[in-house]
Write a protein that holds these residues in place. Structure first.
Motif, PDB file in Angstrom:
ATOM      1  N   UNK A 310      -6.385 -19.955 -10.396  1.00  8.84           N
ATOM      2  CA  UNK A 310      -7.338 -19.244  -9.562  1.00  8.84           C
ATOM      3  C   UNK A 310      -6.752 -17.962  -8.978  1.00  8.84           C
ATOM      4  N   UNK A 311      -5.433 -17.954  -8.761  1.00  8.65           N
ATOM      5  CA  UNK A 311      -4.812 -16.811  -8.084  1.00  8.65           C
ATOM      6  C   UNK A 311      -3.682 -16.259  -8.927  1.00  8.65           C
ATOM      7  N   UNK A 312      -3.685 -14.957  -9.098  1.00  8.92           N
ATOM      8  CA  UNK A 312      -2.601 -14.310  -9.842  1.00  8.92           C
ATOM      9  C   UNK A 312      -2.110 -13.141  -8.988  1.00  8.92           C
ATOM     10  N   UNK A 313      -0.816 -13.134  -8.714  1.00 14.29           N
ATOM     11  CA  UNK A 313      -0.281 -12.097  -7.826  1.00 14.29           C
ATOM     12  C   UNK A 313       0.704 -11.216  -8.586  1.00 14.29           C
ATOM     13  N   UNK A 314       0.530  -9.914  -8.453  1.00 12.23           N
ATOM     14  CA  UNK A 314       1.400  -8.968  -9.143  1.00 12.23           C
ATOM     15  C   UNK A 314       2.191  -8.132  -8.129  1.00 12.23           C
ATOM     16  N   UNK A 315       3.444  -7.859  -8.442  1.00 12.39           N
ATOM     17  CA  UNK A 315       4.221  -6.917  -7.635  1.00 12.39           C
ATOM     18  C   UNK A 315       3.900  -5.507  -8.094  1.00 12.39           C
ATOM     19  N   UNK A 316       2.859  -4.911  -7.533  1.00 13.57           N
ATOM     20  CA  UNK A 316       2.445  -3.555  -7.945  1.00 13.57           C
ATOM     21  C   UNK A 316       3.388  -2.522  -7.320  1.00 13.57           C
ATOM     22  N   UNK A 317       3.706  -2.712  -6.086  1.00 15.56           N
ATOM     23  CA  UNK A 317       4.648  -1.919  -5.271  1.00 15.56           C
ATOM     24  C   UNK A 317       4.136  -0.527  -4.906  1.00 15.56           C
ATOM     25  N   UNK A 318       3.802   0.324  -5.916  1.00 12.35           N
ATOM     26  CA  UNK A 318       3.450   1.695  -5.547  1.00 12.35           C
ATOM     27  C   UNK A 318       2.459   2.293  -6.530  1.00 12.35           C
ATOM     28  N   UNK A 319       1.725   3.301  -6.056  1.00 15.44           N
ATOM     29  CA  UNK A 319       0.820   4.044  -6.935  1.00 15.44           C
ATOM     30  C   UNK A 319       1.449   5.352  -7.370  1.00 15.44           C
ATOM     31  N   UNK A 320       2.725   5.501  -7.141  1.00 12.36           N
ATOM     32  CA  UNK A 320       3.440   6.709  -7.558  1.00 12.36           C
ATOM     33  C   UNK A 320       4.511   6.304  -8.565  1.00 12.36           C
ATOM     34  N   UNK A 321       4.422   6.890  -9.749  1.00 12.73           N
ATOM     35  CA  UNK A 321       5.407   6.530 -10.783  1.00 12.73           C
ATOM     36  C   UNK A 321       6.816   6.904 -10.329  1.00 12.73           C
ATOM     37  N   UNK A 322       6.888   7.991  -9.578  1.00 11.94           N
ATOM     38  CA  UNK A 322       8.207   8.434  -9.094  1.00 11.94           C
ATOM     39  C   UNK A 322       8.840   7.337  -8.223  1.00 11.94           C
ATOM     40  N   UNK A 323       8.025   6.750  -7.351  1.00 11.71           N
ATOM     41  CA  UNK A 323       8.546   5.698  -6.461  1.00 11.71           C
ATOM     42  C   UNK A 323       8.897   4.447  -7.271  1.00 11.71           C
ATOM     43  N   UNK A 362      10.040   8.604  -0.709  1.00 11.26           N
ATOM     44  CA  UNK A 362       8.570   8.569  -0.775  1.00 11.26           C
ATOM     45  C   UNK A 362       7.997   9.630   0.162  1.00 11.26           C
ATOM     46  N   UNK A 363       7.024  10.403  -0.329  1.00 12.46           N
ATOM     47  CA  UNK A 363       6.389  11.430   0.510  1.00 12.46           C
ATOM     48  C   UNK A 363       5.023  10.925   0.972  1.00 12.46           C
ATOM     49  N   UNK A 364       4.409  11.712   1.863  1.00 15.29           N
ATOM     50  CA  UNK A 364       3.055  11.372   2.308  1.00 15.29           C
ATOM     51  C   UNK A 364       2.111  11.349   1.099  1.00 15.29           C
ATOM     52  N   UNK A 365       2.294  12.296   0.193  1.00 20.80           N
ATOM     53  CA  UNK A 365       1.431  12.316  -1.005  1.00 20.80           C
ATOM     54  C   UNK A 365       1.614  11.042  -1.836  1.00 20.80           C
ATOM     55  N   UNK A 366       2.857  10.573  -1.938  1.00 25.21           N
ATOM     56  CA  UNK A 366       3.094   9.326  -2.690  1.00 25.21           C
ATOM     57  C   UNK A 366       2.349   8.170  -2.023  1.00 25.21           C
ATOM     58  N   UNK A 367       2.425   8.123  -0.698  1.00 30.10           N
ATOM     59  CA  UNK A 367       1.747   7.022   0.013  1.00 30.10           C
ATOM     60  C   UNK A 367       0.245   7.090  -0.215  1.00 30.10           C
ATOM     61  N   UNK A 368      -0.288   8.323  -0.141  1.00 27.71           N
ATOM     62  CA  UNK A 368      -1.745   8.454  -0.361  1.00 27.71           C
ATOM     63  C   UNK A 368      -2.103   8.023  -1.784  1.00 27.71           C
ATOM     64  N   UNK A 369      -1.233   8.406  -2.712  1.00 26.37           N
ATOM     65  CA  UNK A 369      -1.490   8.016  -4.110  1.00 26.37           C
ATOM     66  C   UNK A 369      -1.507   6.492  -4.228  1.00 26.37           C
TER      67      UNK A 369
END
Ligand code: B12
Ligand code: SF4
Length: 540
Positions: A310-323, A362-369
């Motif tokens: 029922x539950x699947x959890x992924x370590x996504x971590x970030x939306x910035x490839x650089x991070x 990590x920059x503010x832009x990375x966080x927003x991404x």
């Protein structure tokens, strides 16, 4: 031999629901059961030893009861088991209290943190006779036979004639099928299945437990202790052994299981066989697991869903490839999107993403991404934690080289990276961006995936107090809060940010301050608990 095993709890990471007792009289705990000591108890009992377990979450057996029972039952060994940096202070305190009351009782520590810091722990806690490293099953059997002279017991750090002795490591045992199923029935506690959200999101009132089908993970993520703890290896139980445990749990009436495996999705053939076995045996237990997004087992997501995953959890971590690259996560944003989409298409009900913010460089832009990325993904639930650094990880070693931490002074401290690393954004900026990100994310989800969001909230409303669900929704819009209310403390979450801050500070206090704080906090918990017992029953 008689052995006492105590699971040390960090009060920040479990909760007692307002309706404290289940129908069978057991105390209910919102949190994971202590599978570490349950595993050891089963092994000891099979070998003919006597074993008594305590879980610090149990309000019926506070520390003074445990200490009193040690006096009455005179165990040959008392093992304290704890997971992480944040529970070490509690282990240290209890060990000192036990030693003060019963100076001759033998004490042992075990668990990930103790393993990775064994020599330092032994030096800081001379009252603890044995610091046990790595897997505990064979180790504890060997140790109870050689309490007077553990020279031959691999994996133990101890002292002889006032000198520290660090016995060689134990060989990693690949045969995990040899061990009995954990002893889940000897603790008078019922664990409640909940999600690690800001407010505890109760998933079901089924009988809930955890299971470990594999150990370790061979990836190099810089913030993670797992590869070091398991020497970079991944070991697994056979599908048949796992299915046998499912059958056994079904007979005992369990309805829900969560795997504490570090990477369940590693070996397609094994997953396929487990799913097949579950279906062939008519097992109906719902289960959840964690894994990497680059898993080659994604074609099996539909089979997993059919086998009640029922539950699947992924370590996504970030939306910035650089991070992601900075964290050495070795995954791409494309892989994240594919895995989440595959899981949802396969019909997995709850797909969760673990994210970290406050990363080095990590920059503010990375966080927003990151928040924009999270919004786009078809995830049902999210967790956005601040990155912390733990001794033993590659990041810790990097910080040592950069002079940001000191191995002698800082090894037992819990640091958010942003507190010590100038390449991280300042804490206020991270919090501001996180709150704003949450708000955008929530509005996006409601407008783009209204059904998915409402379905999830409906699930929460079934088992949670309405006020908690409402709080979950409006929290991002509230801005800075003053701290948890009494209700939140009571039914508070695994991921409660301000309490986690408190946990962090606790690791940095002197022992004297710690002692006082602990006494006060125990008194406070007893007081709140006494009120809760008088409060009307709210959970089904
Ligand atoms: C499940 C889990 C949780 C759960 C539940 C924990 C629970 N109460 O049971 C939750 C979600 C609450 C959680 C929270 C956190 N966790 Co966590 N968690 C895990 C995880 C994935 C599995 C633990 C587990 O159940 N293992 C299975 C059992 C069977 O193994 P075990 O307990 O280690 O016991 C074996 C041996 O250690 C040994 N042993 C244990 N005790 C003893 C005692 C004696 C006497 C002997 C001889 C042997 C022995 O024998 C056992 C059998 O072989 C581990 C990763 C891992 N693989 O260990 C991370 C892990 C322990 N968590 C970690 C962290 C950081 C945290 C948090 C601080 C995260 C956060 N910032 O919010 C919190 C703090 C929790 C706390 N202090 O209580 C880190 C610890 C790193 C560190 N140095 O501190 C780990 C290693 C994950 C990682 N990626 O690095 N966690
Ligand atoms: S993939 Fe997960 S378990 Fe494996 S090293 Fe990275 S963070 Fe740790």
């Amino acid at each position: 031999m008689r052995v006492f095993l105590v699971h040390i709890r960090d009060p920040q990471f479990y909760a007692l629901p307002a309706a404290t007792r289940a129908a069978n009289g057991n105390v209910r705990v919102m949190g994971f059961p202590p599978i570490g000591i349950m595993s050891l108890s089963a092994v000891l009992k099979r070998a003919g030893h006597d074993c008594v377990m305590f879980d610090q979450a149990n309000p019926d057996t506070p520390d003074d009861v445990i200490i009193d029972q040690i006096g009455r039952q005179r165990p040959d060994l008392v093992g304290l088991s704890f997971l992480s940096t944040t529970s070490y202070p509690y282990a240290k305190l209890l060990a000192r209290q036990i030693h003060a009351a019963h100076a001759t009782v033998r004490l042992a520590f075990g668990g990930v943190f103790a393993t990775l810091n064994a020599q330092l722990v032994k030096r800081q806690c001379p009252e603890v006779d044995f610091v046990c490293r790595g897997d505990g099953e064979q180790l504890i059997l060997d140790l109870v036979e050689r309490l007077d002279d553990p020279t031959e017991v691999a994996g133990v750090t101890w002292a002889k004639d006032g000198k520290l002795v660090h016995n060689p490591n134990r060989m990693l045992d690949r045969n995990l099928d040899q061990w009995p199923f954990p002893d889940r029935e000897s603790l008078p506690l019922d664990y409640v299945e909940s999600m690690p959200l800001e407010v505890p999101a109760v998933l079901s009132m089924d009988r809930f437990t955890t299971m470990q089908t594999s150990r370790g993970c061979p990836w190099p993520c810089v913030f993670c202790d797992i590869p070091i703890f398991n020497e970079g290896k991944w070991r697994s139980r056979s599908p048949q052994h796992v299915v046998d445990e499912f059958n056994y749990l079904q007979r005992l009436g369990y309805g829900s299981v969560y795997f504490v495996d570090d990477h369940f999705l590693l070996q397609p053939k094994r997953i396929e066989a487990i799913c097949q076995g579950i279906n062939d045996n008519g097992v109906t237990i719902r289960w959840g697991c964690e894994g990497r997004v680059d898993s080659t087992a994604q074609h099996l997501f539909p089979a997993m869903a059919r086998a009640h995953c029922r539950t699947l959890m992924f370590g996504v971590e970030s939306g910035s490839q650089k991070v992601l690259d900075r964290l050495k996560k070795e995954q791409t944003l494309g892989e994240v999107e594919t895995a989440v989409t595959n899981a949802k298409r396969a019909g997995i009900e709850i797909v969760h993403g673990f994210f970290v913010v406050g990363n080095p460089d990590e920059t503010v832009d990375d966080m927003r991404a990151t928040f924009n990325f999270a919004a786009k993904l078809r995830l049902d639930t999210f967790g956005f934690n601040r990155l912390c650094v733990y001794r033993g990880t590659p990041l810790w070693n990097e910080y040592l080289q950069r002079g940001l931490v000191d191995d002698v002074d800082d090894w037992y401290k819990y640091f958010k990276c942003s507190e010590i690393d100038p390449t991280c954004l300042p804490g206020e900026v991270i919090n501001r961006e996180r709150n704003a990100g949450f708000r955008r994310l929530f509005v996006y989800k409601l407008t783009h995936y209204p059904l998915q969001t409402l379905r999830l909230l409906r699930r929460f409303v079934r088992f949670m107090k309405l006020q908690d669900v409402v709080y979950l929704i409006i929290k991002p819009f509230l801005g800075t809060r003053r701290g948890p209310t009494k209700n939140e403390v009571l039914s508070r979450a695994v991921e409660h940010a301000s309490l986690k801050d408190a946990a962090g500070h606790l690791t940095q206090m002197t022992d004297e301050v710690l002692d006082r704080v602990m006494r006060e906090s125990q008194a406070e918990r007893r007081r709140i608990q006494a009120e809760a017992d008088l409060a009307p029953v709210e959970l089904v």
